[in-house]
Write a protein that holds these residues in place. Structure first.
Motif, PDB file in Angstrom:
ATOM      1  N   SER A   2      49.455  -9.165  18.261  1.00 43.29           N
ATOM      2  CA  SER A   2      49.634 -10.586  17.984  1.00 43.29           C
ATOM      3  C   SER A   2      51.120 -10.864  17.842  1.00 43.29           C
ATOM      4  O   SER A   2      51.788 -10.251  16.997  1.00 43.29           O
ATOM      5  CB  SER A   2      48.896 -10.995  16.699  1.00 43.29           C
ATOM      6  OG  SER A   2      49.134 -12.360  16.395  1.00 43.29           O
ATOM      7  N   LYS A   3      51.642 -11.713  18.694  1.00 43.72           N
ATOM      8  CA  LYS A   3      53.044 -12.131  18.636  1.00 43.72           C
ATOM      9  C   LYS A   3      53.999 -10.946  18.564  1.00 43.72           C
ATOM     10  O   LYS A   3      54.895 -10.886  17.732  1.00 43.72           O
ATOM     11  CB  LYS A   3      53.265 -13.086  17.467  1.00 43.72           C
ATOM     12  CG  LYS A   3      52.475 -14.391  17.623  1.00 43.72           C
ATOM     13  CD  LYS A   3      52.783 -15.377  16.533  1.00 43.72           C
ATOM     14  CE  LYS A   3      52.007 -16.672  16.753  1.00 43.72           C
ATOM     15  NZ  LYS A   3      52.286 -17.687  15.710  1.00 43.72           N
ATOM     16  N   GLY A   4      53.768  -9.989  19.458  1.00 47.89           N
ATOM     17  CA  GLY A   4      54.693  -8.876  19.584  1.00 47.89           C
ATOM     18  C   GLY A   4      54.548  -7.769  18.569  1.00 47.89           C
ATOM     19  O   GLY A   4      55.381  -6.863  18.512  1.00 47.89           O
ATOM     20  N   LYS A   5      53.479  -7.794  17.768  1.00 45.46           N
ATOM     21  CA  LYS A   5      53.261  -6.757  16.756  1.00 45.46           C
ATOM     22  C   LYS A   5      51.864  -6.167  16.901  1.00 45.46           C
ATOM     23  O   LYS A   5      50.943  -6.830  17.379  1.00 45.46           O
ATOM     24  CB  LYS A   5      53.400  -7.345  15.346  1.00 45.46           C
ATOM     25  CG  LYS A   5      54.789  -7.855  14.977  1.00 45.46           C
ATOM     26  CD  LYS A   5      54.771  -8.457  13.577  1.00 45.46           C
ATOM     27  CE  LYS A   5      56.146  -8.952  13.152  1.00 45.46           C
ATOM     28  NZ  LYS A   5      57.081  -7.826  12.912  1.00 45.46           N
ATOM     29  N   VAL A   6      51.709  -4.911  16.468  1.00 47.20           N
ATOM     30  CA  VAL A   6      50.381  -4.304  16.362  1.00 47.20           C
ATOM     31  C   VAL A   6      49.776  -4.725  15.025  1.00 47.20           C
ATOM     32  O   VAL A   6      50.348  -4.443  13.970  1.00 47.20           O
ATOM     33  CB  VAL A   6      50.459  -2.764  16.435  1.00 47.20           C
ATOM     34  CG1 VAL A   6      49.076  -2.150  16.245  1.00 47.20           C
ATOM     35  CG2 VAL A   6      51.050  -2.325  17.772  1.00 47.20           C
ATOM     36  N   VAL A   7      48.632  -5.404  15.075  1.00 42.73           N
ATOM     37  CA  VAL A   7      48.011  -5.870  13.826  1.00 42.73           C
ATOM     38  C   VAL A   7      46.748  -5.082  13.484  1.00 42.73           C
ATOM     39  O   VAL A   7      46.226  -5.200  12.376  1.00 42.73           O
ATOM     40  CB  VAL A   7      47.700  -7.385  13.898  1.00 42.73           C
ATOM     41  CG1 VAL A   7      48.992  -8.179  13.952  1.00 42.73           C
ATOM     42  CG2 VAL A   7      46.827  -7.734  15.096  1.00 42.73           C
ATOM     43  N   ALA A   8      46.257  -4.268  14.419  1.00 39.91           N
ATOM     44  CA  ALA A   8      45.124  -3.377  14.132  1.00 39.91           C
ATOM     45  C   ALA A   8      45.076  -2.309  15.208  1.00 39.91           C
ATOM     46  O   ALA A   8      45.450  -2.553  16.359  1.00 39.91           O
ATOM     47  CB  ALA A   8      43.805  -4.148  14.092  1.00 39.91           C
ATOM     48  N   GLU A   9      44.613  -1.126  14.825  1.00 40.24           N
ATOM     49  CA  GLU A   9      44.486  -0.028  15.782  1.00 40.24           C
ATOM     50  C   GLU A   9      43.418   0.928  15.294  1.00 40.24           C
ATOM     51  O   GLU A   9      43.273   1.158  14.092  1.00 40.24           O
ATOM     52  CB  GLU A   9      45.817   0.728  15.930  1.00 40.24           C
ATOM     53  CG  GLU A   9      45.747   1.879  16.916  1.00 40.24           C
ATOM     54  CD  GLU A   9      46.974   2.774  16.874  1.00 40.24           C
ATOM     55  OE1 GLU A   9      46.950   3.824  17.541  1.00 40.24           O
ATOM     56  OE2 GLU A   9      47.940   2.443  16.144  1.00 40.24           O
ATOM     57  N   GLY A  10      42.649   1.491  16.224  1.00 40.42           N
ATOM     58  CA  GLY A  10      41.654   2.480  15.855  1.00 40.42           C
ATOM     59  C   GLY A  10      40.589   2.620  16.913  1.00 40.42           C
ATOM     60  O   GLY A  10      40.612   1.957  17.957  1.00 40.42           O
ATOM     61  N   GLY A  11      39.625   3.506  16.651  1.00 40.87           N
ATOM     62  CA  GLY A  11      38.493   3.648  17.549  1.00 40.87           C
ATOM     63  C   GLY A  11      37.640   2.395  17.524  1.00 40.87           C
ATOM     64  O   GLY A  11      37.578   1.690  16.508  1.00 40.87           O
ATOM     65  N   VAL A  12      36.979   2.113  18.629  1.00 42.25           N
ATOM     66  CA  VAL A  12      36.131   0.919  18.690  1.00 42.25           C
ATOM     67  C   VAL A  12      35.055   0.986  17.610  1.00 42.25           C
ATOM     68  O   VAL A  12      34.811   0.011  16.887  1.00 42.25           O
ATOM     69  CB  VAL A  12      35.500   0.779  20.087  1.00 42.25           C
ATOM     70  CG1 VAL A  12      34.492  -0.364  20.110  1.00 42.25           C
ATOM     71  CG2 VAL A  12      36.580   0.540  21.137  1.00 42.25           C
ATOM     72  N   ALA A  13      34.417   2.145  17.467  1.00 41.01           N
ATOM     73  CA  ALA A  13      33.386   2.297  16.432  1.00 41.01           C
ATOM     74  C   ALA A  13      33.987   2.145  15.039  1.00 41.01           C
ATOM     75  O   ALA A  13      33.376   1.554  14.139  1.00 41.01           O
ATOM     76  CB  ALA A  13      32.703   3.653  16.577  1.00 41.01           C
ATOM     77  N   GLU A  14      35.197   2.663  14.863  1.00 43.89           N
ATOM     78  CA  GLU A  14      35.866   2.584  13.562  1.00 43.89           C
ATOM     79  C   GLU A  14      36.185   1.137  13.187  1.00 43.89           C
ATOM     80  O   GLU A  14      35.977   0.708  12.041  1.00 43.89           O
ATOM     81  CB  GLU A  14      37.159   3.401  13.630  1.00 43.89           C
ATOM     82  CG  GLU A  14      38.057   3.297  12.405  1.00 43.89           C
ATOM     83  CD  GLU A  14      39.414   3.934  12.642  1.00 43.89           C
ATOM     84  OE1 GLU A  14      40.327   3.648  11.849  1.00 43.89           O
ATOM     85  OE2 GLU A  14      39.563   4.707  13.609  1.00 43.89           O
TER      86      GLU A  14
END
Length: 303
Positions: A204-216
């Motif tokens: 979002s707007k040049g930043k990572v706001v969430a990351e992880g496995g799809v199930a996670e």
């Protein structure tokens, strides 16, 4: 763990616009990694920097441990960034032959890949008469046919019909699972992402706001959908803030699975006529939208 693409505190500005803002992300080799975000989130800018097409304002990016743009590293990479364009005088076969010569790829299976992406019957037609979907298919063949270790795809199924989307989805999964190709995929088709990706990052707007496995990312987001033959008002009363109407005859209950039997007993005691109670698993779209909504106040400084 081997890292296919690493971004370290990347910032890229275009005038007053920050396409990437102190952006860091590590994408492991192996599997399919989804990069999600609305238009302007920085997805294409990240890919262009990784491929050495754009220089960052600050920070750095690396491919397989080498600096972005390193020729040896780029020989391991195939890519399709946005809608591909071709010289109108060339056929699909001409395009792949030219790319094979430029890349030094020997014994490239041009005919096999034209068949695999579904345009073998149009291989000797000028690309000027290709539909958007056919150009996408040729772009995929161009990205894959040199047998890269990593493929970067930006909206790979844009302009395709549902059958075409299903074919390309199966191709991506096959390449990743059976042939060991690492695929980094940006797409607005969240169902496509859910079906093919192992892990995702939401931008979002040049930043990572969430990351992880799809199930996670979707874990813990399931809700109990209770359909009733009687008015839903008593159900909402029992649930309070944990319940929300889902149409005229159903309520979504935000509860833990272990609390479901007690809730059902309470509703029956209250005279509610329950027709059905079924868990609705979270979809990636809901998580995506909720994440962007929560991130918006945090990223107002980025353009």
């Amino acid at each position: 763990m081997s890292i296919a693409l690493e971004a370290d505190r990347l910032t890229k500005t275009y005038g007053a616009v920050r396409a990437l803002d102190d952006f860091s992300l590590s994408i492991p080799a192996g599997g399919v990694f989804g990069v999600l975000g609305p238009n302007g989130a920085g997805k294409s800018t990240l890919f262009r920097i990784a491929l050495g097409l754009v220089r960052p304002t600050e920070g750095s990016a690396r491919l397989f441990g080498a600096p972005a743009g390193d020729i040896a590293a780029l020989r391991k990479v195939g890519a399709m960034i946005e809608t591909p364009r071709y010289p109108p005088s060339l056929t699909a076969r001409d395009v792949l032959k030219m790319l094979a010569l430029e890349s030094g790829a020997k014994n490239a299976d041009i005919d096999g890949w034209l068949e695999r992406v579904g345009i073998a019957q149009a291989a000797d037609r000028s690309t000027s008469g290709y539909s958007v979907g056919m150009k996408q298919r040729l772009g995929l063949a161009a990205a894959f046919f040199t047998k890269p270790e990593l493929v970067i795809l930006d909206e790979p199924t844009s302009g395709m019909d549902p059958a075409g989307i299903q074919e390309i989805r199966a191709l991506i999964v096959d390449l990743a699972r059976r042939e060991g190709v690492t695929v980094i995929l940006a797409s607005h088709q969240l169902d496509e992402v859910r079906r093919v990706c192992d892990r995702v990052a939401i931008l979002s707007k040049g930043k990572v706001v969430a990351e992880g496995g799809v199930a996670e990312l979707t874990a813990g987001e399931a809700r109990l959908r209770i359909t009733v033959a009687s008015p839903i008002a008593p159900v909402l009363t029992v649930l309070g803030e944990r319940g929300v109407a889902d149409g005229a005859d159903a309520v979504l209950a935000d509860i833990r699975r272990g609390d479901a039997p007690e809730l059902i007993r309470a509703l029956v005691t209250a005279g509610v006529e329950i027709v059905e109670a079924r868990w609705r698993e979270a979809d990636l779209e809901g998580v995506y939208l909720k994440t962007l909504e929560a991130a918006a106040p945090l990223s107002e400084g980025a353009a």
